[in-house]
Design a protein around this motif. Structure first.
Motif, PDB file in Angstrom:
ATOM      1  N   GLN A   1       0.824  -1.206   0.000  1.00  0.00           N
ATOM      2  CA  GLN A   1       0.000   0.000   0.000  1.00  0.00           C
ATOM      3  C   GLN A   1       0.862   1.262   0.000  1.00  0.00           C
ATOM      4  OE1 GLN A   1      -2.612  -0.864   3.453  1.00  0.00           O
ATOM      5  NE2 GLN A   1      -4.310  -0.428   2.072  1.00  0.00           N
ATOM      6  N   LEU A   2       1.875   1.279   0.847  1.00  0.00           N
ATOM      7  CA  LEU A   2       2.754   2.444   0.908  1.00  0.00           C
ATOM      8  C   LEU A   2       3.469   2.663  -0.419  1.00  0.00           C
ATOM      9  CD1 LEU A   2       4.320   2.064   4.480  1.00  0.00           C
ATOM     10  CD2 LEU A   2       2.712   3.827   3.726  1.00  0.00           C
ATOM     11  N   LEU A   3       3.920   1.577  -1.033  1.00  0.00           N
ATOM     12  CA  LEU A   3       4.633   1.708  -2.303  1.00  0.00           C
ATOM     13  C   LEU A   3       3.716   2.212  -3.413  1.00  0.00           C
ATOM     14  CD1 LEU A   3       6.840  -1.516  -2.117  1.00  0.00           C
ATOM     15  CD2 LEU A   3       7.634   0.856  -1.948  1.00  0.00           C
ATOM     16  N   THR A   4       2.492   1.685  -3.493  1.00  0.00           N
ATOM     17  CA  THR A   4       1.579   2.179  -4.523  1.00  0.00           C
ATOM     18  C   THR A   4       1.148   3.612  -4.225  1.00  0.00           C
ATOM     19  OG1 THR A   4      -0.250   1.091  -3.354  1.00  0.00           O
ATOM     20  CG2 THR A   4       0.707  -0.084  -5.226  1.00  0.00           C
ATOM     21  N   ASN A   5       1.012   3.966  -2.961  1.00  0.00           N
ATOM     22  CA  ASN A   5       0.700   5.349  -2.616  1.00  0.00           C
ATOM     23  C   ASN A   5       1.839   6.285  -2.999  1.00  0.00           C
ATOM     24  OD1 ASN A   5      -1.929   5.188  -1.518  1.00  0.00           O
ATOM     25  ND2 ASN A   5      -1.116   4.319   0.363  1.00  0.00           N
ATOM     26  N   ALA A   6       3.080   5.796  -2.883  1.00  0.00           N
ATOM     27  CA  ALA A   6       4.217   6.604  -3.315  1.00  0.00           C
ATOM     28  C   ALA A   6       4.163   6.840  -4.823  1.00  0.00           C
ATOM     29  CB  ALA A   6       5.526   5.906  -2.936  1.00  0.00           C
ATOM     30  N   PHE A   7       3.773   5.822  -5.589  1.00  0.00           N
ATOM     31  CA  PHE A   7       3.596   5.990  -7.035  1.00  0.00           C
ATOM     32  C   PHE A   7       2.536   7.060  -7.310  1.00  0.00           C
ATOM     33  CE2 PHE A   7       1.222   5.166 -10.888  1.00  0.00           C
ATOM     34  CZ  PHE A   7       2.201   4.911 -11.845  1.00  0.00           C
ATOM     35  N   ASN A   8       1.423   6.995  -6.603  1.00  0.00           N
ATOM     36  CA  ASN A   8       0.342   7.947  -6.824  1.00  0.00           C
ATOM     37  C   ASN A   8       0.766   9.373  -6.493  1.00  0.00           C
ATOM     38  OD1 ASN A   8      -1.227   5.757  -7.534  1.00  0.00           O
ATOM     39  ND2 ASN A   8      -2.204   5.578  -5.528  1.00  0.00           N
ATOM     40  N   GLN A   9       1.533   9.518  -5.403  1.00  0.00           N
ATOM     41  CA  GLN A   9       2.019  10.852  -5.054  1.00  0.00           C
ATOM     42  C   GLN A   9       3.004  11.365  -6.100  1.00  0.00           C
ATOM     43  OE1 GLN A   9       1.097  12.734  -2.230  1.00  0.00           O
ATOM     44  NE2 GLN A   9       2.206  14.366  -3.280  1.00  0.00           N
ATOM     45  N   LYS A  10       3.884  10.506  -6.535  1.00  0.00           N
ATOM     46  CA  LYS A  10       4.909  10.886  -7.502  1.00  0.00           C
ATOM     47  C   LYS A  10       4.314  11.317  -8.833  1.00  0.00           C
ATOM     48  CE  LYS A  10       9.034   8.889  -9.752  1.00  0.00           C
ATOM     49  NZ  LYS A  10       9.871   7.660  -9.823  1.00  0.00           N
ATOM     50  N   HIS A  11       3.273  10.645  -9.283  1.00  0.00           N
ATOM     51  CA  HIS A  11       2.726  10.897 -10.618  1.00  0.00           C
ATOM     52  C   HIS A  11       1.447  11.734 -10.620  1.00  0.00           C
ATOM     53  CE1 HIS A  11       5.574   8.274 -12.696  1.00  0.00           C
ATOM     54  NE2 HIS A  11       5.465   7.455 -11.650  1.00  0.00           N
ATOM     55  N   ASN A  12       0.803  11.882  -9.453  1.00  0.00           N
ATOM     56  CA  ASN A  12      -0.471  12.597  -9.411  1.00  0.00           C
ATOM     57  C   ASN A  12      -0.526  13.690  -8.345  1.00  0.00           C
ATOM     58  OD1 ASN A  12      -1.980  10.685 -11.340  1.00  0.00           O
ATOM     59  ND2 ASN A  12      -1.254   9.283  -9.751  1.00  0.00           N
ATOM     60  N   ASN A  13       0.571  13.824  -7.581  1.00  0.00           N
ATOM     61  CA  ASN A  13       0.650  14.841  -6.522  1.00  0.00           C
ATOM     62  C   ASN A  13      -0.344  14.618  -5.386  1.00  0.00           C
ATOM     63  OD1 ASN A  13       2.703  16.203  -7.943  1.00  0.00           O
ATOM     64  ND2 ASN A  13       1.187  17.359  -9.119  1.00  0.00           N
ATOM     65  N   VAL A  14      -0.862  13.423  -5.254  1.00  0.00           N
ATOM     66  CA  VAL A  14      -1.704  13.062  -4.119  1.00  0.00           C
ATOM     67  C   VAL A  14      -1.600  11.553  -3.933  1.00  0.00           C
ATOM     68  CG1 VAL A  14      -3.791  12.770  -5.509  1.00  0.00           C
ATOM     69  CG2 VAL A  14      -3.998  13.285  -3.077  1.00  0.00           C
ATOM     70  N   GLY A  15      -1.521  11.113  -2.663  1.00  0.00           N
ATOM     71  CA  GLY A  15      -1.415   9.673  -2.463  1.00  0.00           C
ATOM     72  C   GLY A  15      -0.909   9.258  -1.099  1.00  0.00           C
ATOM     73  N   LEU A  16      -0.305  10.182  -0.332  1.00  0.00           N
ATOM     74  CA  LEU A  16       0.304   9.805   0.945  1.00  0.00           C
ATOM     75  C   LEU A  16      -0.593  10.148   2.129  1.00  0.00           C
ATOM     76  CD1 LEU A  16       3.988  10.855   0.196  1.00  0.00           C
ATOM     77  CD2 LEU A  16       2.955   8.566   0.045  1.00  0.00           C
ATOM     78  N   GLY A  17      -1.868   9.807   1.999  1.00  0.00           N
ATOM     79  CA  GLY A  17      -2.804   9.997   3.096  1.00  0.00           C
ATOM     80  C   GLY A  17      -3.683  11.219   2.959  1.00  0.00           C
ATOM     81  N   ALA A  18      -3.408  12.070   1.977  1.00  0.00           N
ATOM     82  CA  ALA A  18      -4.220  13.280   1.780  1.00  0.00           C
ATOM     83  C   ALA A  18      -5.352  12.998   0.803  1.00  0.00           C
ATOM     84  CB  ALA A  18      -3.346  14.414   1.255  1.00  0.00           C
ATOM     85  N   THR A  19      -6.326  13.884   0.782  1.00  0.00           N
ATOM     86  CA  THR A  19      -7.416  13.798  -0.187  1.00  0.00           C
ATOM     87  C   THR A  19      -7.376  15.006  -1.104  1.00  0.00           C
ATOM     88  OG1 THR A  19      -8.930  14.849   1.392  1.00  0.00           O
ATOM     89  CG2 THR A  19      -8.889  12.452   1.341  1.00  0.00           C
ATOM     90  N   VAL A  20      -7.863  14.829  -2.310  1.00  0.00           N
ATOM     91  CA  VAL A  20      -7.770  15.852  -3.354  1.00  0.00           C
ATOM     92  C   VAL A  20      -8.451  17.153  -2.909  1.00  0.00           C
ATOM     93  CG1 VAL A  20      -8.552  16.465  -5.686  1.00  0.00           C
ATOM     94  CG2 VAL A  20      -7.611  14.189  -5.234  1.00  0.00           C
ATOM     95  N   GLY A  21      -7.751  18.257  -3.145  1.00  0.00           N
ATOM     96  CA  GLY A  21      -8.347  19.564  -2.917  1.00  0.00           C
ATOM     97  C   GLY A  21      -8.308  20.075  -1.494  1.00  0.00           C
ATOM     98  N   THR A  22      -7.636  19.376  -0.580  1.00  0.00           N
ATOM     99  CA  THR A  22      -7.565  19.799   0.817  1.00  0.00           C
ATOM    100  C   THR A  22      -6.262  20.551   1.074  1.00  0.00           C
ATOM    101  OG1 THR A  22      -6.522  17.732   1.502  1.00  0.00           O
ATOM    102  CG2 THR A  22      -8.935  17.821   1.543  1.00  0.00           C
ATOM    103  N   PRO A  23      -6.219  21.386   2.120  1.00  0.00           N
ATOM    104  CA  PRO A  23      -4.962  22.057   2.482  1.00  0.00           C
ATOM    105  C   PRO A  23      -3.836  21.068   2.784  1.00  0.00           C
ATOM    106  CG  PRO A  23      -6.813  23.111   3.575  1.00  0.00           C
ATOM    107  CD  PRO A  23      -7.353  21.870   2.928  1.00  0.00           C
ATOM    108  N   PHE A  24      -4.202  19.930   3.389  1.00  0.00           N
ATOM    109  CA  PHE A  24      -3.169  18.937   3.678  1.00  0.00           C
ATOM    110  C   PHE A  24      -2.562  18.369   2.401  1.00  0.00           C
ATOM    111  CE2 PHE A  24      -1.975  14.476   5.012  1.00  0.00           C
ATOM    112  CZ  PHE A  24      -0.839  14.859   5.709  1.00  0.00           C
ATOM    113  N   ALA A  25      -3.387  18.162   1.380  1.00  0.00           N
ATOM    114  CA  ALA A  25      -2.870  17.678   0.097  1.00  0.00           C
ATOM    115  C   ALA A  25      -1.882  18.682  -0.493  1.00  0.00           C
ATOM    116  CB  ALA A  25      -4.016  17.431  -0.880  1.00  0.00           C
ATOM    117  N   GLU A  26      -2.182  19.958  -0.355  1.00  0.00           N
ATOM    118  CA  GLU A  26      -1.276  20.993  -0.850  1.00  0.00           C
ATOM    119  C   GLU A  26       0.028  20.983  -0.062  1.00  0.00           C
ATOM    120  OE1 GLU A  26      -3.320  24.715  -0.724  1.00  0.00           O
ATOM    121  OE2 GLU A  26      -4.987  24.036  -1.988  1.00  0.00           O
ATOM    122  N   LEU A  27      -0.063  20.822   1.265  1.00  0.00           N
ATOM    123  CA  LEU A  27       1.145  20.762   2.095  1.00  0.00           C
ATOM    124  C   LEU A  27       2.014  19.580   1.702  1.00  0.00           C
ATOM    125  CD1 LEU A  27       1.416  21.273   5.919  1.00  0.00           C
ATOM    126  CD2 LEU A  27       2.353  19.205   4.885  1.00  0.00           C
TER     127      LEU A  27
END
Length: 585
Positions: free
Chosen positions: A416-442
């Motif tokens: 799960q962590l590895l696939t989430n890292a892929f999602n963050q790397k290629h989509n800028n979201v994936g490490l526990g944040a949700t789209v459009g939130t301040p945390f996702a921006e951080l």
């Protein structure tokens, strides 16, 4: 009778017993180390990003010593985490990077330090090493894997337990230097996690029992000042005020929660409904707490009866006994304050929090303390031998069941962590944040900046050989793959699984792909990590994954699979689609 022959026989038996003891003590240490080496990955998760990566960027850019100091002691949510931040700074100074794998191993050193403290206390009882064998089995097991394999929790709970117990160990002895050292360690513990503050209460209990009134006055003054400073600039109360309302409405849950939490080491049926799951831990708590209270009375009743300090002993054995008693009493006080706070403030999040993996280190160390404490208060050799046999049997069962039940979860979390890292790397979201939130921006800002500066590097994973292919792939059905989809666009998630017979025999790990024209996401397949499949060493013939809707940008996505294979077709798509809207729950 040949006395030489008898002596040699006894010596041989003693050597064999010592060899067995060394094997039993070493086995859980080796297994736990191998577990971390195999399943800990260099991927941050949720609070890790702000706590370590965002922090180190701010620390590097800080223009003055005072700014750097402020960053070190500034609270993160409801905790100050000084030791975690200091380790991060040291790592960066030595390597120029922040590596979450090595942060977790740094925390493991503190866990081993706790084991060493237990050994130091045990050694004064003058028993065979075999009697110590249950301790590493009880302590080094994967029941609390969300503490031992997650950087932020590892560098909080494992650090504060070691420091709190080290403080009690130092206070239990005599001498001004030990008191000064204990005060220093307790100050560090206080700023390493909020429950480190409980050490002031526990230490005060020890000093009061010792009748060191002057030291107690200094201790209480420093403790009060530390607590006031700790909370003076907290901006987010974390909603703890609602816990009082919850208590008034559900006092029975708080009462039972205390016993469920303290008996959580015996959480053996974690896959069942929380009502049935909590029965055995709660019953265990009803046994453990009276046992602890009986031991506390047995140890401290002489002190409560007398005005003189009975710690002043005429022989070394008696002095060692009282040091152990003060140590046990202080540790119990620390754990009980912690248990009361957890039972009072956490049930509002759901009763299952009483058995959450993040907290299960504390019930484990409670049982370890009780085991050593009974050995310390032993009456005769027969009862000691019986207690050691019970300890070995219980500890090995707990250790074995913990590995059987938790290892599949740990292995799945790695993917799960590895696939989430892929999602963050290629989509800028994936490490526990949700789209459009301040945390996702951080998270996006911190990850982008640390990767740019070379502070953090995304790890290689099972998908790495196919990463370019995934990025370039055009979602086109091959006409053979079929999937079943459960869920709606406004639900929390879609549950997607491939139809039996439409995928080849799988090697693990594998992943579900969801792809739009702009974005490609991966979600780890659960099937290889089902309890039965994992331990049968099978991989299954289907892929099943949960697609968290709030982590995807609104769009329509085609569903496919990634099946790592040097031959054949690793990336395949079905003709099925899922839709993500703005209205996710």
């Amino acid at each position: 009778m040949n006395l030489v022959s008898v002596a040699r026989t006894q010596s041989l038996a003693s050597t064999r017993s010592q060899g067995l003891a060394l094997v039993l003590v070493a086995l859980p240490i080796v297994c736990f180390t191998v577990l971390l080496l195999a399943y800990v990955v260099d991927v941050p998760w949720m609070d890790d990003v702000d706590t370590f990566l965002n922090f180190i960027v701010d620390y590097i850019d800080a223009g003055s010593v005072s700014q750097k100091f402020d960053l070190l002691i500034r609270p993160n949510n409801e905790h100050r985490i000084l030791i975690a931040k200091l380790i991060t700074v040291v790592m960066y100074k030595l390597t120029g990077t922040v590596n979450f794998r090595w942060l977790i191993f740094a925390a493991y050193v503190f866990l081993l330090g706790t084991l060493y403290l237990f050994y130091r206390v045990f050694k004064t009882i003058n028993l065979s090493l075999l009697a110590f064998a249950p301790v590493p089995f009880l302590l080094l097991q994967p029941q609390y894997h969300l503490t031992s394999t997650w950087a932020i929790t590892a560098l909080q709970h494992q650090v504060v337990v070691f420091m709190a117990f080290a403080t009690m160990y130092l206070l239990a002895g005599v001498g001004r230097n030990r008191f000064v050292a204990a005060t220093g360690v307790q100050l560090l513990a206080s700023f390493s996690m909020s429950n480190g503050l409980f050490g002031w209460v526990a230490g005060a209990v020890v000093l009061a029992l010792q009748r060191h009134w002057g030291r107690l006055g200094i201790w209480l003054t420093l403790g009060a000042a530390t607590i006031m400073f700790y909370f003076h600039d907290f901006q987010n109360p974390q909603g703890n005020e609602s816990s009082f309302t919850f208590f008034l409405k559900h006092p029975h849950l708080v009462f039972l929660g205390f016993f469920t939490f303290t008996g959580a080491l015996f959480d053996f049926i974690s896959t069942t409904d929380i009502v049935w799951r909590s029965v055995l831990p709660t019953l265990a708590g009803f046994v453990l707490i009276p046992t602890m209270l009986w031991l506390l009375w047995r140890m401290n009743e002489p002190l409560l009866r007398r005005y003189a300090n009975t710690y002043i002993a005429t022989d070394r054995t008696s002095a060692s006994l009282w040091k152990r008693r003060y140590f046990f009493t202080g540790c119990y006080a620390f754990l009980m304050v912690n248990a009361v706070i957890v039972a009072f403030f956490r049930p509002r999040f759901g009763y299952s929090v009483m058995l959450i993996s993040n907290y299960m280190l504390y019930p484990a160390v409670l049982v370890v303390l009780l085991y050593i404490n009974v050995l310390s208060e032993r009456r005769n050799e027969r009862s000691v031998n019986r207690w050691i046999r019970v300890g070995l049997a219980v500890s090995i069962v707990v250790w074995g069941l913990s590995y059987v039940m938790r290892l599949p979860k740990i292995a799945f979390r790695k993917q799960q962590l590895l696939t989430n890292a892929f999602n963050q790397k290629h989509n800028n979201v994936g490490l526990g944040a949700t789209v459009g939130t301040p945390f996702a921006e951080l998270v996006n800002r911190a990850m982008t900046e640390t990767v740019k500066r070379g502070i953090y590097h995304y790890p290689d994973a099972f998908y790495t050989p196919y990463e370019q292919q995934l990025s370039d792939a055009k979602a086109k059905s091959d006409g053979k793959l079929d999937v079943a989809i459960n869920g709606q666009a406004t639900d929390y998630s879609y549950i997607v699984n491939t139809v039996e017979g439409t995928t080849p025999v799988l090697v693990r790990p594998a992943a579900l792909i969801v792809q739009s024209k702009q974005h490609t996401y991966l979600f780890a397949s659960e099937v290889p990590y089902d309890l039965a499949t994992f331990w049968s060493m099978g991989a299954g013939s289907t892929i099943k994954a949960e697609v968290i809707n709030a982590t995807l940008y609104p769009n329509t996505y085609q569903v496919g699979v990634l099946i790592p294979s040097p031959d054949g077709q690793p990336v395949r798509f079905s003709n099925r689609r899922i839709t993500i809207t703005q209205e996710t729950k």
